[in-house]
Structure formats: structure tokens, C-alpha cells
Write an enzyme that holds these catalytic residues in place. Structure first.
Site, short mmCIF file in Angstrom:
data_model
loop_
_atom_site.label_atom_id
_atom_site.label_comp_id
_atom_site.label_asym_id
_atom_site.label_seq_id
_atom_site.Cartn_x
_atom_site.Cartn_y
_atom_site.Cartn_z
N ARG A 1 0.82 -1.22 0.00
CA ARG A 1 0.00 0.00 0.00
C ARG A 1 0.85 1.27 0.00
O ARG A 1 0.48 2.28 0.60
CB ARG A 1 -0.95 0.03 1.20
CG ARG A 1 -2.00 -1.07 1.21
CD ARG A 1 -2.98 -0.92 0.06
NE ARG A 1 -4.18 -1.71 0.27
CZ ARG A 1 -4.31 -3.00 -0.06
NH1 ARG A 1 -3.30 -3.66 -0.63
NH2 ARG A 1 -5.45 -3.64 0.15
N SER B 1 -10.76 -0.80 3.02
CA SER B 1 -9.96 -0.94 4.25
C SER B 1 -9.56 0.43 4.77
O SER B 1 -8.99 1.22 4.02
CB SER B 1 -8.68 -1.73 3.98
OG SER B 1 -8.98 -3.01 3.51
N GLU C 1 -4.97 3.65 6.29
CA GLU C 1 -4.63 3.42 4.89
C GLU C 1 -5.18 4.55 4.01
O GLU C 1 -4.64 4.86 2.97
CB GLU C 1 -5.26 2.07 4.49
CG GLU C 1 -4.68 1.43 3.28
CD GLU C 1 -5.73 1.06 2.27
OE1 GLU C 1 -6.21 1.96 1.57
OE2 GLU C 1 -6.07 -0.12 2.20
N1 EPU Z 1 -10.40 -10.83 9.92
C1 EPU Z 1 -11.17 -10.95 11.07
N2 EPU Z 1 -12.26 -10.14 11.21
C2 EPU Z 1 -12.62 -9.24 10.28
C3 EPU Z 1 -11.84 -9.11 9.12
C4 EPU Z 1 -10.72 -9.90 8.96
O1 EPU Z 1 -10.90 -11.75 11.92
O2 EPU Z 1 -13.63 -8.55 10.49
C5 EPU Z 1 -9.19 -11.67 9.77
C6 EPU Z 1 -9.47 -13.09 9.41
O3 EPU Z 1 -8.55 -13.86 10.12
C7 EPU Z 1 -9.14 -13.16 7.94
C8 EPU Z 1 -8.03 -12.16 7.83
O4 EPU Z 1 -8.38 -11.15 8.78
O5 EPU Z 1 -8.71 -14.43 7.58
C9 EPU Z 1 -7.89 -11.54 6.47
O6 EPU Z 1 -9.13 -10.96 6.09
P1 EPU Z 1 -9.46 -10.62 4.57
O7 EPU Z 1 -9.09 -11.75 3.70
O8 EPU Z 1 -10.84 -10.09 4.50
O9 EPU Z 1 -8.41 -9.50 4.22
P2 EPU Z 1 -7.91 -8.22 5.01
O10 EPU Z 1 -6.53 -8.48 5.49
O11 EPU Z 1 -8.92 -7.85 6.02
C10 EPU Z 1 -6.79 -7.19 2.88
C11 EPU Z 1 -6.82 -5.88 2.13
C12 EPU Z 1 -8.12 -5.74 1.33
C13 EPU Z 1 -8.17 -6.90 0.35
C14 EPU Z 1 -8.12 -8.22 1.14
C15 EPU Z 1 -8.05 -9.42 0.25
C16 EPU Z 1 -5.49 -4.38 3.46
C17 EPU Z 1 -5.47 -3.17 4.34
N3 EPU Z 1 -6.67 -4.77 3.06
O12 EPU Z 1 -7.86 -7.14 3.84
O13 EPU Z 1 -8.06 -4.53 0.60
O14 EPU Z 1 -9.36 -6.86 -0.42
O15 EPU Z 1 -6.92 -8.25 1.96
O16 EPU Z 1 -6.78 -9.56 -0.30
O17 EPU Z 1 -4.42 -4.90 3.14
C18 EPU Z 1 -8.71 -2.23 0.54
O18 EPU Z 1 -7.51 -1.96 0.54
O19 EPU Z 1 -9.58 -1.34 0.52
C19 EPU Z 1 -9.11 -3.64 0.64
C20 EPU Z 1 -10.39 -3.99 0.73
#
Ligand code: EPU
Length: 337
Positions: free
Chosen positions: A162, A237, A333
């Protein structure tokens, strides 16, 4: 065309009711260079793309340039690969769909990300195991102080998680006008390592996915977790996933068994901020105006005409709470101005 005291309500996905002292829509490269070199605009200048990653704390006193330069073209191709140059004002997801219709591979994991092409390199957008840097060839940008066009390759952009040079050393110095992507025409590299994609493909009963299948899976996952800004205003995010020292991660594991983490090398582990925020009890939280999305704790929402300050205050409370509970300092972010 220059507009004064212009409402930005339609131009930011958090749906904040703020206005710009001056607002100018830029439709072509020539138009942009003319405007920049005339240098008679009210400062500061802010470059607005899709408005999907910004929180305005108050009315903007300065000039907003809304980049609406459209068009895309194939600039180079051989039998295996194609380089497509897309202008900054193209809608990101429509561009991804166009690539998929032409069976050009590389962008499918980045389906349904809001915003425009010009903003995509700014923060090296990423999702489901792919970042823009993986398909990036070069970009063109106009230097604000001189009106000169400069090309940047991937190295020049200094992409990180990012991050790019445009958020750091060159912040507010350049306006990105086009981005060229190197895509595959055959032997597509299907990226399905991400657990959620595998589950979704299994639900679709697909064993050998095409790039179009991967895109469909990503769209289904995003639609199930992330609120559509037209229905519930948000910026995707709100925080980055923090990286912490492995030792610190192991200590946290003792206190919070089940805390997810991915080693990223150099002695660091990345922890999902969404997990921390959920564990701290914020998921689904709402006050009168703003809140935390009930299906994805990383997303702050503006459910009832909240202000940028309301969103900021909520993010501040979350930051402090996470610091206190886990000793981890989250970073926003989104851009706050
Ligand atoms: N999780 C929770 N609770 C929640 C959300 C997430 O426990 O409410 C934990 C779970 O363990 C899950 C892990 O977080 O397995 C990862 O969650 P997710 O796959 O939804 O991804 P993220 O890390 O929350 C990142 C990006 C997203 C992107 C997704 C998929 C960042 C800041 N965000 O989210 O990007 O779509 O991975 O690759 O890196 C964005 O930047 O606007 C965005 C949506």
C-alpha cells in the site's frame, strides 16, 4: 471548466458533505498541461480520482483537479503478452472487465476494487495475493512545478505494501495521467493460493479455473464482505495490516491463541487489522452517524450522514484501543485531508 464552492458529495465514496473552493474537471492531457503551466490556480492543489480512499475533515480550501482523461490502447504485443496503456480517468473495475473480455490475464484478482486507474499505483492496490506492481510496466505523470511529462518504471515507483514513491518522497509533486500494464495473452498465471478464492471456486464447482472464473470468485467474495459505497458509504480498508516483530507475535499468541499472522521475512509478521479490531469488540459498532462494518471490521462506514470528523474520531478511538489491548500501533490506509 472551473466551478466555485462545488459540492464533493458525489465525488467521495464516504459520502461526506463537503465542498471545494475550486473544482476543475480535466478531460485531456493537453488540458492538464495547459492548466498546470498557467499556474494561476488557487493553492493547494488536490488530485481527485474516484474519491474512494479519502476522508475530507472539512471543506477544501484550494483547487480540486478531477481527472477524467479516458481511453486505453494496446501499445505493444507479441504472441504471449500485451502491454495496455490506460488513461488515469478510466474506472478501475471496468478496465479489469475489459481485459477479461479480451482474455488478457493478470488483473482478475483485482476485480471490483473501487476507484480509477490513475490512483491504482499511488498505493499499489492489492487484493487476494496480487498487487499492481506484479503487472505494472510503466506510468506517465505530469510534474506539477514544470508541466513536464515524466515516465516512471516499477523501480522508480518504489512500490511497497500500500505504498509508492507518490505517497512519500514525491507526494503532491506529480499527477499520474496513464498507467501501462503488462498482461498475459496465454499461459495465464492463475493465482488461487488465497484460501477464500479456493473456497469460492469449490462452491462454484470449478476445478480448473480460467481468469474469468477467478474474477467471478473475487467479485463474489468482495460482494459478500465489503459494503458497496452506493449502499453504505465507505473507503474500503481503513487501516493497513500492521507488521510486527516475530517475537512480539509469539508473545501475543500466548495471550491470544488463534491470532492469525503471516511471516513476511526480515523477522516480521503481518497481522490482519480486521482480526484485532474484531477481537477488541468493534465489529458492528455504530454510533448515530458512523460505525464499523458488521462483516469486515477493517471497513469504517458512514451509515447516517456522518462528517469526516466523525469518521476520524471513530478511527482514533479504535487506534487507541488496539494500542492499549495489543500494543500495536495501527496506521490508516486512507488519506485524511
Ligand atoms: N479478519 C477478522 N475479522 C474481520 C476481518 C478480517 O478476523 O472482520 C481476519 C481473518 O482472520 C481473515 C483475515 O483477517 O482471515 C484476512 O481478512 P481478509 O481476507 O478479508 O483481508 P484483510 O486483510 O482484512 C486485505 C486488504 C483488502 C483486500 C483483502 C483481500 C489491506 C489493508 N486490506 O484485507 O483490501 O481486499 O486483503 O486480499 O491490506 C482495501 O484496501 O480497501 C481492501 C479492501
Amino acid at each position: 471548466m472551473l466551478r466555485a464552492d462545488y459540492s464533493l458529495l458525489k465525488f467521495n465514496t464516504m459520502h461526506l458533505d463537503v465542498s471545494a473552493q475550486n473544482f476543475v474537471s480535466i478531460e485531456s492531457h493537453d488540458n492538464l498541461i495547459q492548466y498546470i503551466t498557467a499556474n494561476d490556480w488557487q493553492k493547494p492543489l488536490y488530485i481527485l480520482g474516484g474519491g474512494s480512499n479519502i476522508v475530507f475533515l472539512k471543506d477544501f480550501e484550494g483547487t480540486i483537479l478531477h481527472i477524467n482523461i479516458h481511453g486505453k490502447e494496446i501499445v505493444k504485443e507479441d504472441e504471449n503478452q500485451v502491454c495496455v496503456k490506460a488513461n488515469a480517468g478510466e474506472n478501475w473495475h471496468e478496465f479489469v472487465l475489459w481485459a477479461l473480455q479480451n482474455d488478457f490475464g493478470g488483473l482478475e484478482n483485482l476485480s471490483l476494487i473501487p476507484g480509477k486507474v490513475g490512483a491504482s499505483p499511488m498505493q499499489n492496490i492489492g487484493a487476494y495475493g496480487v498487487e499492481i506492481k506484479d503487472v505494472f510496466e510503466e506510468l506517465e505523470a505530469v510534474e506539477i512545478s514544470t508541466g513536464k511529462i515524466r515516465k516512471f518504471n516499477a523501480l522508480d515507483c518504489a512500490f511497497g505494501y500500500r505504498e509508492s514513491v507518490f505517497k512519500n518522497e514525491l507526494k503532491d509533486k506529480f499527477i499520474i495521467t496513464s498507467v501501462t500494464f503488462r498482461l498475459t495473452k496465454k499461459n495465464h498465471k492463475i493465482k488461487t493460493e488465497y484460501g477464500a478464492i479456493q473456497q469460492q471456486l469449490a462452491e462454484f464447482h470449478i476445478e480448473n479455473p480460467t481468469i474469468q472464473d477467478v474474477s467471478r470468485a473475487v467479485i463474489a467474495i468482495r460482494e459478500s464482505k465489503l459494503p458497496h459505497p452506493k449502499e453504505i458509504p465507505n473507503c474500503g480498508s481503513f487501516f493497513k495490516n500492521p507488521t510486527i516483530l516475530n517475537e512480539k507475535y509469539h508473545l501475543l499468541q500466548q495471550e491470544f491463541p488463534g491470532i492469525p499472522g503471516y511471516e513476511v521475512g526480515n523477522g516480521f509478521t503481518k497481522v490482519p487489522a480486521g482480526w484485532l479490531i474484531e477481537k477488541a469488540g468493534w465489529k458492528g459498532f455504530r454510533n448515530e452517524t458512523v460505525g464499523v462494518h458488521e462483516k469486515q471490521a477493517l471497513v469504517l462506514i458512514n451509515h447516517n450522514h456522518g462528517s469526516g470528523q466523525d469518521i476520524f474520531d471513530l478511527s482514533e478511538m479504535i487506534l487507541q484501543d488496539i494500542k492499549q489491548k495489543f500494543g500495536i500501533k495501527l496506521e490508516r490506509e486512507v488519506n485524511i485531508i
